[in-house]
Motif scaffolding. Structure first.
Motif, PDB file in Angstrom:
ATOM      1  N   PRO A 143      22.844  29.851  27.776  1.00  0.00           N
ATOM      2  CA  PRO A 143      21.450  29.370  27.919  1.00  0.00           C
ATOM      3  C   PRO A 143      21.378  27.848  27.999  1.00  0.00           C
ATOM      4  O   PRO A 143      22.276  27.146  27.531  1.00  0.00           O
ATOM      5  CB  PRO A 143      20.768  29.883  26.640  1.00  0.00           C
ATOM      6  CG  PRO A 143      21.882  30.032  25.646  1.00  0.00           C
ATOM      7  CD  PRO A 143      23.098  30.425  26.443  1.00  0.00           C
ATOM      8  N   THR A 144      20.307  27.351  28.600  1.00  0.00           N
ATOM      9  CA  THR A 144      20.091  25.896  28.657  1.00  0.00           C
ATOM     10  C   THR A 144      19.635  25.394  27.299  1.00  0.00           C
ATOM     11  O   THR A 144      19.146  26.169  26.470  1.00  0.00           O
ATOM     12  CB  THR A 144      19.032  25.552  29.713  1.00  0.00           C
ATOM     13  OG1 THR A 144      17.827  26.254  29.397  1.00  0.00           O
ATOM     14  CG2 THR A 144      19.493  25.935  31.095  1.00  0.00           C
ATOM     15  N   PRO A 145      19.775  24.099  27.033  1.00  0.00           N
ATOM     16  CA  PRO A 145      19.350  23.541  25.750  1.00  0.00           C
ATOM     17  C   PRO A 145      17.876  23.811  25.453  1.00  0.00           C
ATOM     18  O   PRO A 145      17.049  23.891  26.358  1.00  0.00           O
ATOM     19  CB  PRO A 145      19.619  22.043  25.923  1.00  0.00           C
ATOM     20  CG  PRO A 145      20.716  21.972  26.931  1.00  0.00           C
ATOM     21  CD  PRO A 145      20.455  23.099  27.875  1.00  0.00           C
ATOM     22  N   ASP A 146      17.575  23.945  24.172  1.00  0.00           N
ATOM     23  CA  ASP A 146      16.214  24.239  23.721  1.00  0.00           C
ATOM     24  C   ASP A 146      15.418  22.944  23.616  1.00  0.00           C
ATOM     25  O   ASP A 146      15.720  22.081  22.796  1.00  0.00           O
ATOM     26  CB  ASP A 146      16.272  24.934  22.352  1.00  0.00           C
ATOM     27  CG  ASP A 146      14.910  25.430  21.897  1.00  0.00           C
ATOM     28  OD1 ASP A 146      13.898  25.131  22.571  1.00  0.00           O
ATOM     29  OD2 ASP A 146      14.861  26.114  20.855  1.00  0.00           O
ATOM     30  N   LEU A 147      14.396  22.810  24.438  1.00  0.00           N
ATOM     31  CA  LEU A 147      13.580  21.587  24.461  1.00  0.00           C
ATOM     32  C   LEU A 147      12.602  21.508  23.292  1.00  0.00           C
ATOM     33  O   LEU A 147      11.902  20.513  23.147  1.00  0.00           O
ATOM     34  CB  LEU A 147      12.818  21.501  25.781  1.00  0.00           C
ATOM     35  CG  LEU A 147      13.670  21.266  27.032  1.00  0.00           C
ATOM     36  CD1 LEU A 147      12.813  21.352  28.286  1.00  0.00           C
ATOM     37  CD2 LEU A 147      14.377  19.930  26.964  1.00  0.00           C
ATOM     38  N   ARG A 148      12.569  22.544  22.474  1.00  0.00           N
ATOM     39  CA  ARG A 148      11.688  22.498  21.303  1.00  0.00           C
ATOM     40  C   ARG A 148      12.326  21.764  20.129  1.00  0.00           C
ATOM     41  O   ARG A 148      11.698  21.594  19.092  1.00  0.00           O
ATOM     42  CB  ARG A 148      11.313  23.923  20.880  1.00  0.00           C
ATOM     43  CG  ARG A 148      10.448  24.668  21.890  1.00  0.00           C
ATOM     44  CD  ARG A 148      10.308  26.117  21.504  1.00  0.00           C
ATOM     45  NE  ARG A 148      11.607  26.788  21.470  1.00  0.00           N
ATOM     46  CZ  ARG A 148      11.796  28.061  21.102  1.00  0.00           C
ATOM     47  NH1 ARG A 148      10.751  28.807  20.749  1.00  0.00           N
ATOM     48  NH2 ARG A 148      13.007  28.586  21.099  1.00  0.00           N
ATOM     49  N   ARG A 149      13.580  21.359  20.294  1.00  0.00           N
ATOM     50  CA  ARG A 149      14.279  20.626  19.241  1.00  0.00           C
ATOM     51  C   ARG A 149      14.955  19.415  19.868  1.00  0.00           C
ATOM     52  O   ARG A 149      15.960  19.548  20.569  1.00  0.00           O
ATOM     53  CB  ARG A 149      15.313  21.528  18.559  1.00  0.00           C
ATOM     54  CG  ARG A 149      16.129  20.832  17.477  1.00  0.00           C
ATOM     55  CD  ARG A 149      17.177  21.777  16.900  1.00  0.00           C
ATOM     56  NE  ARG A 149      18.088  21.078  15.999  1.00  0.00           N
ATOM     57  CZ  ARG A 149      17.870  20.885  14.704  1.00  0.00           C
ATOM     58  NH1 ARG A 149      16.759  21.350  14.151  1.00  0.00           N
ATOM     59  NH2 ARG A 149      18.752  20.245  13.945  1.00  0.00           N
ATOM     60  N   PHE A 150      14.412  18.227  19.604  1.00  0.00           N
ATOM     61  CA  PHE A 150      14.953  16.990  20.162  1.00  0.00           C
ATOM     62  C   PHE A 150      15.584  16.184  19.036  1.00  0.00           C
ATOM     63  O   PHE A 150      14.894  15.631  18.176  1.00  0.00           O
ATOM     64  CB  PHE A 150      13.843  16.185  20.837  1.00  0.00           C
ATOM     65  CG  PHE A 150      14.344  15.005  21.636  1.00  0.00           C
ATOM     66  CD1 PHE A 150      14.539  15.104  23.001  1.00  0.00           C
ATOM     67  CD2 PHE A 150      14.624  13.794  21.014  1.00  0.00           C
ATOM     68  CE1 PHE A 150      15.005  14.020  23.743  1.00  0.00           C
ATOM     69  CE2 PHE A 150      15.089  12.711  21.728  1.00  0.00           C
ATOM     70  CZ  PHE A 150      15.284  12.815  23.098  1.00  0.00           C
ATOM     71  N   ARG A 151      16.907  16.150  19.004  1.00  0.00           N
ATOM     72  CA  ARG A 151      17.662  15.392  18.007  1.00  0.00           C
ATOM     73  C   ARG A 151      18.726  14.583  18.747  1.00  0.00           C
ATOM     74  O   ARG A 151      19.639  15.161  19.336  1.00  0.00           O
ATOM     75  CB  ARG A 151      18.332  16.312  16.995  1.00  0.00           C
ATOM     76  CG  ARG A 151      17.377  17.137  16.140  1.00  0.00           C
ATOM     77  CD  ARG A 151      16.720  16.274  15.081  1.00  0.00           C
ATOM     78  NE  ARG A 151      16.024  17.096  14.096  1.00  0.00           N
ATOM     79  CZ  ARG A 151      15.220  16.595  13.162  1.00  0.00           C
ATOM     80  NH1 ARG A 151      15.020  15.279  13.114  1.00  0.00           N
ATOM     81  NH2 ARG A 151      14.620  17.378  12.293  1.00  0.00           N
TER      82      ARG A 151
END
Length: 583
Positions: free
Chosen positions: A410-418
């Motif tokens: 899966p592509t990275p989750d944009l709901r978590r920006f760290r």
């Protein structure tokens, strides 16, 4: 040395005289540094602190916190061009110089930040914000309430500052108090007089190693230091400096540089490092039974460092020019740089087709992550480095691709920006590929802009701005990437760029402004949502746009649906070889 042999312990008779306890003010220490009275022994490590460490030191001083004691060695010193951090001094002969056994990072930071000619280095270019009462990076141009430390450290220059900016006169008492605190702050020190350098090395070893393990790179550097006073002799710190100064890639940590250099010389990067250079007499290093394979068995230490840096340069150039990774703070995994270093060391000029396949491998490996390998990062680096064969570029790249063949990732989750996580670094690289523009003048940002803002930072956090103030965003949306933008500007006075989006600058045409917004995946409709206070609607709309752009970026980089066919030339060579065999 055989593996069973252990180095003899240093046996010393102790100090000739007991240490003399004294106190030095910061003013004393800075003056001694400027005059060349303070020297650094050859067994000291290179300067390791980053800008934030220097800020903490000064913050502790103005708060009156203890900053530790110093250990100084009194002995003669010859005239030399002395480098103390970013400070260069033509030091004279000194009959009783003070050599720093413990306290190098603190003394270097004080001198480099407070002496004007040294404070141009970004690590030490600091100022004090009188309004907010905090130490900050020095702005590029004078700001009345942000006083550079070399000015603040000199009472005469402080008075001249307030004459230049009379509107800030209400802050003069605060500035004078900080000046007095900086100059008069006392640091305890022990001074010893000792002729035997082994005694001082023993003290240094005990102070730095008991209860605190050295990094593998520090151990390696100490083992093969020899005479590092030789002019222009490479160290890991110098290699890191060169990569940043010449390529703008940021500060590569010494452990990564060590692994990259070891990977270039042999596939087992976890091998015993104490035997790295030189084998038993009459037996080439790479052929000793039971030892790790070394591809360059007769190579000397200096040659290894030089060619290791050259290979790292090629690997970094590939990342910047082909893979949209402009800075180490945006590199998803550092072990991938190690693998690339080995590949470019043995195959410095891949064909365009192999470059494309290599980019495909890099991004597949970044998206898949090291977790698919047994042992996570340790397993990943072992499998990937061993896949690179010195005499087979095509086979190496094909094997690298085989190891990361996981198209359902899966592509990275944009709901978590760290910013310290690989997924977010991937997102930032996708944004960089979109050529973000300044919302002030409309010009695209370049790698130089990133380099100036990030300096020695390990992540890209300092180049990222909130779009709307974080405290105005409902809690469930605060980690979303939708409220961030890659805007590497030094003169940012706020973490939020909402004002730049809410009103078009007069110097920008409507077309140029729309292009600048679009480079950050912000449409005119989204900008209107911000203007009308519809924050959540804006975040949802931009999150969708970011997801589309990220998916497109990774499809273009990973090329999951493409066949990884080797270059045509390599296929022709193989066919000809088979025909020759039949004949």
């Amino acid at each position: 040395m055989n593996n069973s042999e252990q180095p003899e312990a240093n046996v010393t008779n102790g100090l000739d005289d007991r240490p003399n306890a004294t106190m030095f003010t910061v003013e004393n220490l800075v003056n001694m540094a400027r005059s060349g009275e303070i020297r650094i022994p050859h067994f000291q490590r290179d300067f390791r602190w980053q800008r934030q460490d220097v800020v903490r030191l000064f913050d502790s001083i103005v708060r009156g916190y203890p900053v530790g004691s110093l250990l100084l060695w009194r002995r003669p010193a010859t005239a030399q061009l002395l480098k103390l951090g970013s400070l260069e001094i033509q030091a004279p002969d000194v009959s009783a110089a003070r050599w720093v056994v413990d306290g190098q990072q603190r003394i270097t930071s004080l001198a480099s930040a407070l002496i004007p000619e040294a404070s141009r280095d970004p690590r030490f270019a600091l100022a004090y914000n009188l309004r907010d009462q905090e130490f900050v990076p020095a702005p590029p141009e004078d700001e009345p309430l942000v006083i550079p430390l070399p000015v603040l450290f000199n009472l005469t220059r402080v008075l001249q500052w307030f004459q230049k900016f009379p509107e800030t006169i209400e802050y003069i008492d605060r500035a004078n108090n900080i000046t007095q605190t900086l100059r008069q702050f006392q640091i305890p020190a022990y001074e010893v007089t000792q002729n035997d350098v082994k005694v001082l090395q023993d003290i240094f070893d005990r102070m730095n190693n008991y209860g605190k393990r050295l990094s593998r790179a520090e151990i390696f550097s100490a083992l093969f230091a020899d005479d590092e006073a030789i002019k222009d002799r490479l160290t890991f710190d110098k290699i890191s400096e060169h990569l940043d100064e010449d390529l703008g890639f940021g500060t590569v940590d010494n452990d990564t540089i060590l692994m990259a250099m070891l990977a270039r010389r042999g596939p087992d990067v976890k091998r015993e490092i104490r035997n790295e250079f030189g084998g038993k007499e009459g037996v080439p290093r790479g052929h000793q039974p039971g030892r790790a394979i070394i591809d360059f068995p007769d190579e000397a230490r200096d040659t290894a460092y030089k060619l290791g840096e050259t290979a790292m340069r090629r690997a970094i150039a590939f990342l910047q020019e082909e893979a949209s990774v402009p800075h180490i703070g945006m590199l998803p995994y550092r072990h991938l740089l190690v693998v690339l270093t080995r590949l470019f060391a043995h195959h410095p000029n891949p064909s365009p087709r192999n470059i494309r396949l290599l980019r495909r491998w890099f991004w597949r490996a970044a998206v898949v992550g090291p977790e698919v390998f047994k042992g996570s990062t340790t397993g990943a680096i072992r499998f990937l480095v061993f896949a690179v064969k010195p005499d087979d570029l095509t086979g190496s790249i094909q094997e690298l691709l085989r190891l990361v063949e996981y198209p359902e990732t899966p592509t990275p989750d944009l709901r978590r920006f760290r910013s310290n996580e690989a997924a977010t670094k991937t997102v930032l690289c996708a944004w960089w590929a979109n050529m973000p523009r300044s919302l002030d003048d409309g010009n695209p940002f370049g790698r130089d802009d990133l380099s100036r803002v990030l300096l020695d930072r390990p992540t890209a956090l300092d180049a990222v701005r909130y779009i709307v103030p974080r405290n105005t965003v409902p809690h469930e949306y605060r980690l979303w990437a939708a409220n961030r933008a890659l805007v590497p500007i030094m003169e940012a006075t706020s973490a939020s760029i909402e004002p730049l989006i809410s009103q078009r600058p007069l110097k920008l045409s409507e077309t140029a402004w729309r292009a600048a917004l679009a480079s950050h995946l912000i449409s005119s409709e989204m900008a209107n949502l911000i203007i009308t206070g519809q924050t959540v609607e804006f975040l949802k709309a931009r999150q969708t746009a970011l997801q589309t752009q990220l998916t497109s970026f990774l499809e273009r980089m990973c090329e999951w649906s493409f066949e990884s066919t080797p270059p045509l030339t390599s296929l022709l060579v193989e066919d000809l070889a088979e025909e020759d065999g039949i004949a």
